[in-house]
Design an enzyme around this catalytic site. Structure first.
Site, PDB file in Angstrom:
ATOM      1  N   GLY A   6      45.071  46.702  45.866  1.00 60.38           N
ATOM      2  CA  GLY A   6      44.364  46.819  44.594  1.00 60.38           C
ATOM      3  C   GLY A   6      42.923  47.259  44.822  1.00 60.38           C
ATOM      4  O   GLY A   6      42.476  47.399  45.972  1.00 60.38           O
ATOM      5  N   VAL A  64      40.155  45.612  44.328  1.00 63.04           N
ATOM      6  CA  VAL A  64      39.385  44.569  45.026  1.00 63.04           C
ATOM      7  C   VAL A  64      39.946  44.357  46.433  1.00 63.04           C
ATOM      8  O   VAL A  64      39.196  44.275  47.409  1.00 63.04           O
ATOM      9  CB  VAL A  64      39.403  43.233  44.238  1.00 63.04           C
ATOM     10  N   CYS A  68      32.528  38.986  38.112  1.00 60.86           N
ATOM     11  CA  CYS A  68      31.596  39.979  38.665  1.00 60.86           C
ATOM     12  C   CYS A  68      30.235  39.979  37.962  1.00 60.86           C
ATOM     13  O   CYS A  68      29.182  40.026  38.612  1.00 60.86           O
ATOM     14  CB  CYS A  68      32.218  41.371  38.584  1.00 60.86           C
ATOM     15  N   GLN A  73      29.699  47.485  31.811  1.00 60.01           N
ATOM     16  CA  GLN A  73      30.650  47.246  32.907  1.00 60.01           C
ATOM     17  C   GLN A  73      31.543  48.456  33.193  1.00 60.01           C
ATOM     18  O   GLN A  73      32.086  49.083  32.283  1.00 60.01           O
ATOM     19  CB  GLN A  73      31.502  46.008  32.588  1.00 60.01           C
ATOM     20  N   SER A 118      36.318  50.114  36.874  1.00 59.26           N
ATOM     21  CA  SER A 118      36.999  49.519  38.033  1.00 59.26           C
ATOM     22  C   SER A 118      37.141  48.003  37.903  1.00 59.26           C
ATOM     23  O   SER A 118      37.989  47.419  38.571  1.00 59.26           O
ATOM     24  CB  SER A 118      36.257  49.856  39.327  1.00 59.26           C
ATOM     25  N   GLY A 119      36.336  47.383  37.032  1.00 59.11           N
ATOM     26  CA  GLY A 119      36.489  45.945  36.789  1.00 59.11           C
ATOM     27  C   GLY A 119      37.873  45.614  36.257  1.00 59.11           C
ATOM     28  O   GLY A 119      38.348  44.478  36.377  1.00 59.11           O
ATOM     29  N   ARG A 161      32.197  47.692  27.915  1.00 54.74           N
ATOM     30  CA  ARG A 161      32.798  48.590  28.905  1.00 54.74           C
ATOM     31  C   ARG A 161      32.229  49.986  28.695  1.00 54.74           C
ATOM     32  O   ARG A 161      32.159  50.459  27.556  1.00 54.74           O
ATOM     33  CB  ARG A 161      34.318  48.618  28.723  1.00 54.74           C
ATOM     34  N   HIS A 194      28.452  47.529  37.872  1.00 53.73           N
ATOM     35  CA  HIS A 194      28.129  46.895  36.592  1.00 53.73           C
ATOM     36  C   HIS A 194      26.605  46.821  36.455  1.00 53.73           C
ATOM     37  O   HIS A 194      25.896  46.490  37.410  1.00 53.73           O
ATOM     38  CB  HIS A 194      28.661  45.459  36.544  1.00 53.73           C
TER      39      HIS A 194
HETATM   40  P1  NAP Z   1      44.359  46.346  40.630  1.00 52.25           P
HETATM   41  O1  NAP Z   1      43.616  47.483  41.221  1.00 52.25           O
HETATM   42  O2  NAP Z   1      45.193  46.580  39.426  1.00 52.25           O
HETATM   43  O3  NAP Z   1      45.261  45.700  41.786  1.00 52.25           O
HETATM   44  C1  NAP Z   1      46.094  44.618  41.563  1.00 52.25           C
HETATM   45  C2  NAP Z   1      46.695  44.145  42.878  1.00 52.25           C
HETATM   46  O4  NAP Z   1      47.454  42.959  42.631  1.00 52.25           O
HETATM   47  C3  NAP Z   1      47.642  45.147  43.504  1.00 52.25           C
HETATM   48  O5  NAP Z   1      47.608  45.038  44.895  1.00 52.25           O
HETATM   49  C4  NAP Z   1      48.969  44.664  42.962  1.00 52.25           C
HETATM   50  O6  NAP Z   1      50.058  45.062  43.753  1.00 52.25           O
HETATM   51  C5  NAP Z   1      48.796  43.177  43.046  1.00 52.25           C
HETATM   52  N1  NAP Z   1      49.744  42.481  42.170  1.00 52.25           N
HETATM   53  C6  NAP Z   1      49.905  42.649  40.842  1.00 52.25           C
HETATM   54  N2  NAP Z   1      50.899  41.855  40.391  1.00 52.25           N
HETATM   55  C7  NAP Z   1      51.351  41.163  41.464  1.00 52.25           C
HETATM   56  C8  NAP Z   1      52.370  40.197  41.658  1.00 52.25           C
HETATM   57  N3  NAP Z   1      53.121  39.754  40.654  1.00 52.25           N
HETATM   58  N4  NAP Z   1      52.562  39.685  42.897  1.00 52.25           N
HETATM   59  C9  NAP Z   1      51.818  40.125  43.930  1.00 52.25           C
HETATM   60  N5  NAP Z   1      50.845  41.046  43.811  1.00 52.25           N
HETATM   61  C10 NAP Z   1      50.624  41.566  42.590  1.00 52.25           C
HETATM   62  O7  NAP Z   1      43.380  45.160  40.217  1.00 52.25           O
HETATM   63  P2  NAP Z   1      42.006  44.660  40.909  1.00 52.25           P
HETATM   64  O8  NAP Z   1      40.870  45.326  40.278  1.00 52.25           O
HETATM   65  O9  NAP Z   1      42.138  44.733  42.394  1.00 52.25           O
HETATM   66  O10 NAP Z   1      41.926  43.161  40.407  1.00 52.25           O
HETATM   67  C11 NAP Z   1      42.885  42.182  40.706  1.00 52.25           C
HETATM   68  C12 NAP Z   1      42.439  40.849  40.109  1.00 52.25           C
HETATM   69  O11 NAP Z   1      41.239  40.431  40.768  1.00 52.25           O
HETATM   70  C13 NAP Z   1      42.069  40.912  38.619  1.00 52.25           C
HETATM   71  O12 NAP Z   1      43.181  40.720  37.798  1.00 52.25           O
HETATM   72  C14 NAP Z   1      41.064  39.802  38.485  1.00 52.25           C
HETATM   73  O13 NAP Z   1      41.714  38.580  38.223  1.00 52.25           O
HETATM   74  C15 NAP Z   1      40.413  39.770  39.837  1.00 52.25           C
HETATM   75  N6  NAP Z   1      39.104  40.430  39.786  1.00 52.25           N
HETATM   76  C16 NAP Z   1      38.054  39.663  39.943  1.00 52.25           C
HETATM   77  C17 NAP Z   1      36.807  40.184  39.916  1.00 52.25           C
HETATM   78  C18 NAP Z   1      35.670  39.284  40.019  1.00 52.25           C
HETATM   79  O14 NAP Z   1      34.709  39.539  39.342  1.00 52.25           O
HETATM   80  N7  NAP Z   1      35.689  38.269  40.801  1.00 52.25           N
HETATM   81  C19 NAP Z   1      36.600  41.549  39.759  1.00 52.25           C
HETATM   82  C20 NAP Z   1      37.702  42.354  39.612  1.00 52.25           C
HETATM   83  C21 NAP Z   1      38.958  41.766  39.626  1.00 52.25           C
HETATM   84  P3  NAP Z   1      51.186  46.062  43.181  1.00 52.25           P
HETATM   85  O15 NAP Z   1      50.631  47.425  43.413  1.00 52.25           O
HETATM   86  O16 NAP Z   1      52.366  45.754  44.043  1.00 52.25           O
HETATM   87  O17 NAP Z   1      51.402  45.736  41.751  1.00 52.25           O
HETATM   88  C1  3JM Z   2      40.827  39.890  34.979  1.00 49.56           C
HETATM   89  O1  3JM Z   2      35.204  43.899  34.574  1.00 49.56           O
HETATM   90  C2  3JM Z   2      36.121  43.079  34.315  1.00 49.56           C
HETATM   91  O2  3JM Z   2      37.065  43.336  33.543  1.00 49.56           O
HETATM   92  C3  3JM Z   2      36.057  41.669  34.899  1.00 49.56           C
HETATM   93  C4  3JM Z   2      36.953  41.371  36.090  1.00 49.56           C
HETATM   94  C5  3JM Z   2      38.296  40.797  35.715  1.00 49.56           C
HETATM   95  C6  3JM Z   2      38.578  39.416  35.720  1.00 49.56           C
HETATM   96  C7  3JM Z   2      37.561  38.418  36.126  1.00 49.56           C
HETATM   97  O3  3JM Z   2      37.140  38.447  37.280  1.00 49.56           O
HETATM   98  O4  3JM Z   2      37.171  37.546  35.336  1.00 49.56           O
HETATM   99  C8  3JM Z   2      39.305  41.698  35.362  1.00 49.56           C
HETATM  100  C9  3JM Z   2      40.556  41.232  34.991  1.00 49.56           C
HETATM  101  C10 3JM Z   2      39.848  38.971  35.336  1.00 49.56           C
HETATM  102  C11 3JM Z   2      40.184  37.517  35.322  1.00 49.56           C
HETATM  103  O5  3JM Z   2      40.155  36.895  34.256  1.00 49.56           O
HETATM  104  O6  3JM Z   2      40.510  36.994  36.387  1.00 49.56           O
END
Ligand code: NAP
Ligand code: 3JM
Length: 343
Positions: free
Chosen positions: A13, A15, A133, A160, A163-164, A240, A247
Protein backbone atom coordinates in the site's frame (compact mmCIF):
# COMPACT_ATOMS: atom_id res chain seq x y z
CA UNK A 1 22.49 -5.65 18.60
CA UNK A 2 19.45 -7.92 18.56
CA UNK A 3 17.62 -8.16 15.23
CA UNK A 4 13.85 -8.60 14.92
CA UNK A 5 11.38 -10.41 12.71
CA UNK A 6 9.22 -7.58 11.37
CA UNK A 7 5.87 -7.94 9.58
CA UNK A 8 4.41 -5.12 7.48
CA UNK A 9 0.64 -5.55 7.03
CA UNK A 10 -0.43 -3.68 3.88
CA UNK A 11 3.13 -3.97 2.52
CA UNK A 12 2.23 -2.91 -1.04
CA UNK A 13 0.00 0.00 0.00
CA UNK A 14 0.96 3.68 -0.11
CA UNK A 15 1.99 3.64 3.58
CA UNK A 16 3.40 0.07 3.56
CA UNK A 17 5.79 0.78 0.69
CA UNK A 18 7.07 3.81 2.54
CA UNK A 19 7.54 1.67 5.68
CA UNK A 20 9.83 -0.70 3.76
CA UNK A 21 11.89 2.18 2.41
CA UNK A 22 12.31 3.81 5.81
CA UNK A 23 13.18 0.53 7.59
CA UNK A 24 15.96 0.19 5.02
CA UNK A 25 17.07 3.85 5.21
CA UNK A 26 17.40 3.89 9.02
CA UNK A 27 19.10 0.49 8.99
CA UNK A 28 16.41 -0.89 11.29
CA UNK A 29 17.57 -4.14 12.94
CA UNK A 30 15.50 -6.50 10.73
CA UNK A 31 16.33 -10.19 10.99
CA UNK A 32 13.58 -11.06 8.52
CA UNK A 33 10.91 -8.98 6.84
CA UNK A 34 7.47 -10.53 6.30
CA UNK A 35 5.31 -8.58 3.80
CA UNK A 36 1.58 -9.25 4.28
CA UNK A 37 -1.47 -8.10 2.30
CA UNK A 38 -4.78 -9.55 1.10
CA UNK A 39 -5.26 -12.62 -1.09
CA UNK A 40 -5.39 -10.18 -4.06
CA UNK A 41 -1.69 -9.43 -3.65
CA UNK A 42 -0.39 -12.78 -2.35
CA UNK A 43 2.43 -13.97 -4.63
CA UNK A 44 3.30 -10.46 -5.87
CA UNK A 45 6.62 -9.07 -4.68
CA UNK A 46 7.93 -6.03 -2.86
CA UNK A 47 11.54 -4.89 -2.74
CA UNK A 48 13.48 -4.70 0.50
CA UNK A 49 17.26 -4.16 0.74
CA UNK A 50 17.70 -5.08 -2.93
CA UNK A 51 15.76 -8.36 -2.59
CA UNK A 52 12.37 -9.28 -4.03
CA UNK A 53 10.21 -10.57 -1.16
CA UNK A 54 6.98 -12.45 -1.88
CA UNK A 55 3.85 -11.03 -0.27
CA UNK A 56 1.99 -13.55 1.89
CA UNK A 57 -1.75 -13.51 2.43
CA UNK A 58 -2.63 -12.17 5.88
CA UNK A 59 -4.29 -14.89 7.99
CA UNK A 60 -4.75 -15.45 11.71
CA UNK A 61 -1.67 -17.72 11.58
CA UNK A 62 0.66 -15.25 9.80
CA UNK A 63 2.27 -13.96 13.00
CA UNK A 64 2.74 -17.24 14.87
CA UNK A 65 3.97 -19.15 11.80
CA UNK A 66 6.55 -16.46 11.01
CA UNK A 67 7.44 -15.85 14.70
CA UNK A 68 6.84 -12.11 14.20
CA UNK A 69 8.20 -9.82 16.94
CA UNK A 70 7.20 -6.39 15.56
CA UNK A 71 4.04 -5.99 13.45
CA UNK A 72 3.47 -2.71 11.61
CA UNK A 73 -0.18 -2.49 10.51
CA UNK A 74 -1.48 -0.18 7.79
CA UNK A 75 -4.21 -1.98 5.90
CA UNK A 76 -7.26 -0.15 7.29
CA UNK A 77 -9.15 -0.16 10.58
CA UNK A 78 -11.17 -3.34 10.02
CA UNK A 79 -8.01 -5.33 9.20
CA UNK A 80 -6.33 -4.09 12.41
CA UNK A 81 -9.47 -4.84 14.44
CA UNK A 82 -9.53 -8.43 13.22
CA UNK A 83 -5.82 -9.32 12.99
CA UNK A 84 -3.91 -7.20 15.56
CA UNK A 85 -5.11 -9.52 18.37
CA UNK A 86 -3.53 -12.52 16.53
CA UNK A 87 -0.22 -10.65 16.30
CA UNK A 88 -0.33 -9.84 20.02
CA UNK A 89 -1.29 -13.44 20.83
CA UNK A 90 1.77 -14.58 18.85
CA UNK A 91 3.97 -12.37 21.09
CA UNK A 92 4.50 -9.40 18.75
CA UNK A 93 4.21 -5.72 19.60
CA UNK A 94 1.70 -4.12 17.21
CA UNK A 95 2.27 -0.58 15.91
CA UNK A 96 -1.03 0.33 14.32
CA UNK A 97 -1.48 3.09 11.75
CA UNK A 98 -5.27 3.04 11.63
CA UNK A 99 -7.79 4.92 13.74
CA UNK A 100 -9.17 1.68 15.21
CA UNK A 101 -7.31 1.59 18.57
CA UNK A 102 -6.25 5.25 18.88
CA UNK A 103 -8.73 6.33 21.54
CA UNK A 104 -8.60 3.05 23.53
CA UNK A 105 -7.52 3.93 27.10
CA UNK A 106 -5.28 0.86 27.19
CA UNK A 107 -3.44 1.76 23.97
CA UNK A 108 -0.80 4.51 23.99
CA UNK A 109 -1.08 7.03 21.14
CA UNK A 110 2.43 8.21 20.40
CA UNK A 111 4.35 10.91 18.55
CA UNK A 112 7.95 10.26 19.64
CA UNK A 113 8.85 13.99 19.67
CA UNK A 114 5.92 14.71 22.01
CA UNK A 115 5.06 11.82 24.34
CA UNK A 116 7.71 9.08 23.95
CA UNK A 117 7.20 8.11 27.60
CA UNK A 118 3.77 6.68 26.72
CA UNK A 119 5.38 3.84 24.74
CA UNK A 120 6.05 2.12 28.10
CA UNK A 121 2.26 1.55 28.37
CA UNK A 122 2.37 -0.80 25.35
CA UNK A 123 2.20 -3.84 27.63
CA UNK A 124 -1.41 -3.13 28.59
CA UNK A 125 -2.70 -4.50 25.25
CA UNK A 126 0.46 -5.16 23.22
CA UNK A 127 -0.53 -2.34 20.86
CA UNK A 128 0.84 1.16 20.22
CA UNK A 129 -1.25 3.46 18.01
CA UNK A 130 0.09 5.89 15.44
CA UNK A 131 -2.01 9.08 15.30
CA UNK A 132 -3.73 10.51 12.23
CA UNK A 133 -1.39 12.18 9.74
CA UNK A 134 -2.81 15.67 10.29
CA UNK A 135 -2.53 15.33 14.06
CA UNK A 136 1.11 14.19 14.00
CA UNK A 137 2.57 17.16 12.08
CA UNK A 138 0.48 19.63 14.10
CA UNK A 139 1.37 18.36 17.60
CA UNK A 140 5.07 18.27 16.71
CA UNK A 141 4.84 22.08 16.42
CA UNK A 142 2.30 22.62 19.21
CA UNK A 143 4.27 20.84 21.95
CA UNK A 144 7.39 23.08 22.07
CA UNK A 145 5.20 26.20 21.89
CA UNK A 146 2.90 24.90 24.63
CA UNK A 147 5.92 24.28 26.88
CA UNK A 148 6.84 27.99 26.68
CA UNK A 149 3.62 29.96 26.14
CA UNK A 150 0.85 27.55 27.28
CA UNK A 151 -1.82 26.82 24.67
CA UNK A 152 -5.42 27.73 25.43
CA UNK A 153 -7.02 26.97 22.02
CA UNK A 154 -6.20 25.79 18.48
CA UNK A 155 -8.08 26.43 15.23
CA UNK A 156 -6.88 24.58 12.14
CA UNK A 157 -7.81 24.15 8.49
CA UNK A 158 -6.10 21.37 6.57
CA UNK A 159 -5.22 20.94 2.90
CA UNK A 160 -4.83 17.16 2.66
CA UNK A 161 -3.26 15.27 -0.23
CA UNK A 162 -5.03 12.46 -2.06
CA UNK A 163 -2.40 9.89 -0.96
CA UNK A 164 -3.96 10.08 2.52
CA UNK A 165 -6.75 7.97 1.06
CA UNK A 166 -4.40 5.37 -0.49
CA UNK A 167 -2.96 4.43 -3.85
CA UNK A 168 -6.29 4.20 -5.67
CA UNK A 169 -7.13 7.75 -4.55
CA UNK A 170 -3.87 9.07 -6.02
CA UNK A 171 -4.74 7.27 -9.28
CA UNK A 172 -8.16 8.89 -9.23
CA UNK A 173 -6.64 12.40 -9.23
CA UNK A 174 -4.21 11.50 -12.03
CA UNK A 175 -6.96 9.86 -14.14
CA UNK A 176 -9.25 12.87 -13.74
CA UNK A 177 -6.44 15.25 -14.75
CA UNK A 178 -5.78 13.12 -17.85
CA UNK A 179 -9.51 13.12 -18.62
CA UNK A 180 -9.52 16.92 -18.28
CA UNK A 181 -6.76 17.30 -20.88
CA UNK A 182 -8.66 14.90 -23.18
CA UNK A 183 -11.83 17.05 -22.74
CA UNK A 184 -13.51 14.03 -21.09
CA UNK A 185 -13.57 15.06 -17.43
CA UNK A 186 -17.36 14.74 -17.25
CA UNK A 187 -16.99 11.00 -18.03
CA UNK A 188 -14.28 10.42 -15.40
CA UNK A 189 -15.17 8.11 -12.53
CA UNK A 190 -14.96 8.99 -8.88
CA UNK A 191 -14.97 6.44 -6.08
CA UNK A 192 -12.28 7.42 -3.58
CA UNK A 193 -13.81 10.85 -2.92
CA UNK A 194 -17.42 12.02 -2.71
CA UNK A 195 -16.87 14.50 -5.60
CA UNK A 196 -14.48 15.19 -8.46
CA UNK A 197 -11.07 16.00 -6.92
CA UNK A 198 -9.27 17.34 -10.02
CA UNK A 199 -9.47 21.18 -10.14
CA UNK A 200 -11.54 21.14 -6.95
CA UNK A 201 -11.28 21.20 -3.15
CA UNK A 202 -13.59 19.03 -1.04
CA UNK A 203 -14.42 20.15 2.52
CA UNK A 204 -15.13 16.59 3.62
CA UNK A 205 -12.69 13.89 4.78
CA UNK A 206 -14.29 10.76 6.23
CA UNK A 207 -17.94 10.68 7.34
CA UNK A 208 -20.00 13.49 8.86
CA UNK A 209 -21.01 13.13 12.53
CA UNK A 210 -24.11 14.50 14.30
CA UNK A 211 -22.16 17.53 15.62
CA UNK A 212 -21.50 18.82 12.08
CA UNK A 213 -17.80 17.89 12.13
CA UNK A 214 -16.34 14.97 10.17
CA UNK A 215 -14.67 11.93 11.74
CA UNK A 216 -11.32 13.20 10.40
CA UNK A 217 -11.87 16.55 12.17
CA UNK A 218 -12.82 14.84 15.43
CA UNK A 219 -9.71 12.62 15.17
CA UNK A 220 -7.66 15.85 15.34
CA UNK A 221 -9.68 17.08 18.35
CA UNK A 222 -9.53 13.87 20.39
CA UNK A 223 -6.05 12.68 19.46
CA UNK A 224 -4.41 16.06 20.23
CA UNK A 225 -5.69 16.03 23.82
CA UNK A 226 -4.69 12.39 24.35
CA UNK A 227 -1.13 12.96 23.04
CA UNK A 228 -0.64 16.28 24.89
CA UNK A 229 -2.08 14.83 28.15
CA UNK A 230 -4.48 17.75 28.59
CA UNK A 231 -7.75 19.01 27.19
CA UNK A 232 -6.94 21.42 24.35
CA UNK A 233 -10.01 23.17 22.88
CA UNK A 234 -9.62 22.71 19.12
CA UNK A 235 -11.70 23.13 15.98
CA UNK A 236 -10.63 21.60 12.67
CA UNK A 237 -11.86 21.92 9.10
CA UNK A 238 -10.33 19.11 7.05
CA UNK A 239 -10.20 19.66 3.31
CA UNK A 240 -9.04 17.35 0.49
CA UNK A 241 -7.08 19.16 -2.21
CA UNK A 242 -5.78 18.01 -5.60
CA UNK A 243 -2.22 17.40 -4.34
CA UNK A 244 -0.68 13.93 -4.57
CA UNK A 245 1.52 14.05 -1.50
CA UNK A 246 2.01 16.34 1.52
CA UNK A 247 -0.58 17.66 3.95
CA UNK A 248 -0.64 21.41 4.72
CA UNK A 249 -2.29 23.11 7.68
CA UNK A 250 -3.17 26.71 8.44
CA UNK A 251 -3.07 26.85 12.24
CA UNK A 252 -4.18 29.61 14.62
CA UNK A 253 -2.98 29.12 18.19
CA UNK A 254 -4.29 31.12 21.14
CA UNK A 255 -1.87 31.10 24.08
CA UNK A 256 -2.32 31.80 27.79
CA UNK A 257 0.49 34.35 27.66
CA UNK A 258 1.77 36.82 25.09
CA UNK A 259 3.56 35.00 22.27
CA UNK A 260 6.05 36.70 20.01
CA UNK A 261 6.47 35.40 16.44
CA UNK A 262 10.28 35.75 16.49
CA UNK A 263 10.50 33.86 19.80
CA UNK A 264 8.23 31.15 18.32
CA UNK A 265 10.60 30.83 15.34
CA UNK A 266 13.54 30.35 17.72
CA UNK A 267 11.67 27.74 19.77
CA UNK A 268 10.56 25.81 16.68
CA UNK A 269 14.02 25.87 15.09
CA UNK A 270 15.34 23.99 18.15
CA UNK A 271 12.45 21.50 18.24
CA UNK A 272 13.17 17.91 17.12
CA UNK A 273 12.41 17.12 13.45
CA UNK A 274 10.99 20.61 12.79
CA UNK A 275 12.46 22.87 10.11
CA UNK A 276 11.50 26.55 10.12
CA UNK A 277 11.11 27.86 6.56
CA UNK A 278 10.02 31.42 7.11
CA UNK A 279 11.36 34.12 4.82
CA UNK A 280 8.22 35.15 2.94
CA UNK A 281 9.83 38.23 1.32
CA UNK A 282 12.07 35.79 -0.56
CA UNK A 283 9.28 33.34 -1.32
CA UNK A 284 10.39 30.92 1.41
CA UNK A 285 7.59 29.08 3.19
CA UNK A 286 6.58 25.42 3.48
CA UNK A 287 4.90 23.72 0.52
CA UNK A 288 3.86 20.09 0.00
CA UNK A 289 5.93 19.42 -3.12
CA UNK A 290 9.09 20.44 -1.22
CA UNK A 291 8.17 18.32 1.81
CA UNK A 292 7.68 15.16 -0.28
CA UNK A 293 10.10 12.40 0.66
CA UNK A 294 11.29 14.28 3.77
CA UNK A 295 11.12 13.14 7.39
CA UNK A 296 10.86 16.63 8.90
CA UNK A 297 7.85 18.88 9.47
CA UNK A 298 8.15 22.33 7.92
CA UNK A 299 6.75 25.45 9.63
CA UNK A 300 6.51 28.95 8.21
CA UNK A 301 4.30 32.04 7.77
CA UNK A 302 4.68 32.46 11.55
CA UNK A 303 3.08 35.78 12.45
CA UNK A 304 1.40 37.60 15.29
CA UNK A 305 -2.30 38.27 15.12
CA UNK A 306 -3.12 41.89 14.26
CA UNK A 307 -5.59 42.23 17.16
CA UNK A 308 -4.44 39.88 19.94
CA UNK A 309 -0.84 39.45 21.13
CA UNK A 310 -1.69 36.03 22.58
CA UNK A 311 -2.47 34.65 19.10
CA UNK A 312 -0.01 33.29 16.51
CA UNK A 313 -0.79 32.06 12.99
CA UNK A 314 1.39 29.60 11.08
CA UNK A 315 1.51 27.16 8.14
CA UNK A 316 2.64 23.57 8.80
CA UNK A 317 3.51 21.08 6.05
CA UNK A 318 4.74 17.47 6.11
CA UNK A 319 4.84 14.38 3.93
CA UNK A 320 1.70 12.55 5.09
CA UNK A 321 2.97 9.11 4.06
CA UNK A 322 6.28 9.59 5.91
CA UNK A 323 5.96 11.99 8.89
CA UNK A 324 2.19 11.38 9.05
CA UNK A 325 2.43 7.59 8.95
CA UNK A 326 5.50 5.45 8.17
CA UNK A 327 8.29 7.57 9.71
CA UNK A 328 6.32 8.04 12.93
CA UNK A 329 5.64 4.28 13.13
CA UNK A 330 9.30 3.39 12.57
CA UNK A 331 10.41 5.98 15.16
CA UNK A 332 7.98 4.38 17.63
CA UNK A 333 9.46 0.95 16.84
CA UNK A 334 13.00 2.29 17.41
CA UNK A 335 12.00 3.72 20.81
CA UNK A 336 10.22 0.49 21.70
CA UNK A 337 13.46 -1.41 21.01
CA UNK A 338 15.42 1.01 23.24
CA UNK A 339 12.93 0.33 26.02
CA UNK A 340 13.05 -3.46 25.53
CA UNK A 341 16.84 -3.52 25.52
CA UNK A 342 17.06 -1.39 28.66
CA UNK A 343 14.99 -3.97 30.59
P1 NAP B 1 -3.64 1.64 0.19
O1 NAP B 1 -2.60 2.28 -0.65
O2 NAP B 1 -5.01 1.50 -0.35
O3 NAP B 1 -3.08 0.20 0.63
C1 NAP B 1 -3.82 -0.67 1.42
C2 NAP B 1 -2.97 -1.87 1.79
O4 NAP B 1 -3.72 -2.69 2.69
C3 NAP B 1 -2.61 -2.75 0.61
O5 NAP B 1 -1.37 -3.35 0.81
C4 NAP B 1 -3.72 -3.77 0.66
O6 NAP B 1 -3.38 -4.98 0.02
C5 NAP B 1 -3.85 -3.99 2.14
N1 NAP B 1 -5.14 -4.59 2.48
C6 NAP B 1 -6.37 -4.11 2.18
N2 NAP B 1 -7.32 -4.95 2.63
C7 NAP B 1 -6.67 -5.97 3.24
C8 NAP B 1 -7.08 -7.16 3.89
N3 NAP B 1 -8.37 -7.47 4.03
N4 NAP B 1 -6.14 -7.99 4.41
C9 NAP B 1 -4.84 -7.70 4.27
N5 NAP B 1 -4.38 -6.59 3.65
C10 NAP B 1 -5.29 -5.74 3.13
O7 NAP B 1 -3.82 2.41 1.57
P2 NAP B 1 -2.74 3.19 2.48
O8 NAP B 1 -2.72 4.60 2.12
O9 NAP B 1 -1.45 2.43 2.47
O10 NAP B 1 -3.43 3.14 3.90
C11 NAP B 1 -3.73 1.95 4.59
C12 NAP B 1 -4.33 2.30 5.95
O11 NAP B 1 -3.33 2.96 6.73
C13 NAP B 1 -5.50 3.30 5.90
O12 NAP B 1 -6.72 2.65 5.71
C14 NAP B 1 -5.42 3.98 7.23
O13 NAP B 1 -6.14 3.25 8.20
C15 NAP B 1 -3.95 3.94 7.54
N6 NAP B 1 -3.34 5.25 7.27
C16 NAP B 1 -2.91 5.93 8.31
C17 NAP B 1 -2.34 7.14 8.16
C18 NAP B 1 -1.95 7.88 9.35
O14 NAP B 1 -2.12 9.07 9.33
N7 NAP B 1 -1.44 7.29 10.37
C19 NAP B 1 -2.15 7.70 6.90
C20 NAP B 1 -2.58 6.98 5.81
C21 NAP B 1 -3.18 5.75 6.02
P3 NAP B 1 -4.17 -5.48 -1.29
O15 NAP B 1 -3.49 -4.80 -2.42
O16 NAP B 1 -3.93 -6.96 -1.27
O17 NAP B 1 -5.60 -5.12 -1.13
C1 3JM C 1 -8.44 5.74 6.98
O1 3JM C 1 -5.80 11.71 4.69
C2 3JM C 1 -6.55 10.85 5.20
O2 3JM C 1 -7.58 10.42 4.64
C3 3JM C 1 -6.26 10.33 6.61
C4 3JM C 1 -5.61 8.96 6.72
C5 3JM C 1 -6.59 7.83 6.87
C6 3JM C 1 -6.96 7.27 8.11
C7 3JM C 1 -6.36 7.75 9.38
O3 3JM C 1 -5.15 7.62 9.55
O4 3JM C 1 -7.07 8.24 10.27
C8 3JM C 1 -7.15 7.31 5.70
C9 3JM C 1 -8.08 6.28 5.77
C10 3JM C 1 -7.89 6.23 8.16
C11 3JM C 1 -8.31 5.62 9.45
O5 3JM C 1 -9.37 5.98 9.98
O6 3JM C 1 -7.58 4.75 9.93
Amino acid sequence: MKEYIVAVVGANGAVGEEMLEILEEVNFPVKKLIPLASARSAGKTVEFKGEELTIQELTSESFSENEVEIALFSAGGSVSAKYAPFAVEAGAVVIDNTSHFRMDDDVPLVVPEVNPEDIALWKKKGIIANPNCSTIQMVQALKPLDDVFGISRVDVSTYQATSGAGKSAMDELVNQMQAFFAFKLEDAEYEAFPHQIALNVIPQIDKFLDNGFTKEEMKMVNETSKIMHKQIPLAATCVRVPVLRGHSESVTITFKTEADAQKAREILSKAPNIVVEDDPQNGIYPMPFKATGKDETFVGRIRNDVFDSKILHMFIVADNLRVGAATNAVRIAQKWIELEEAE
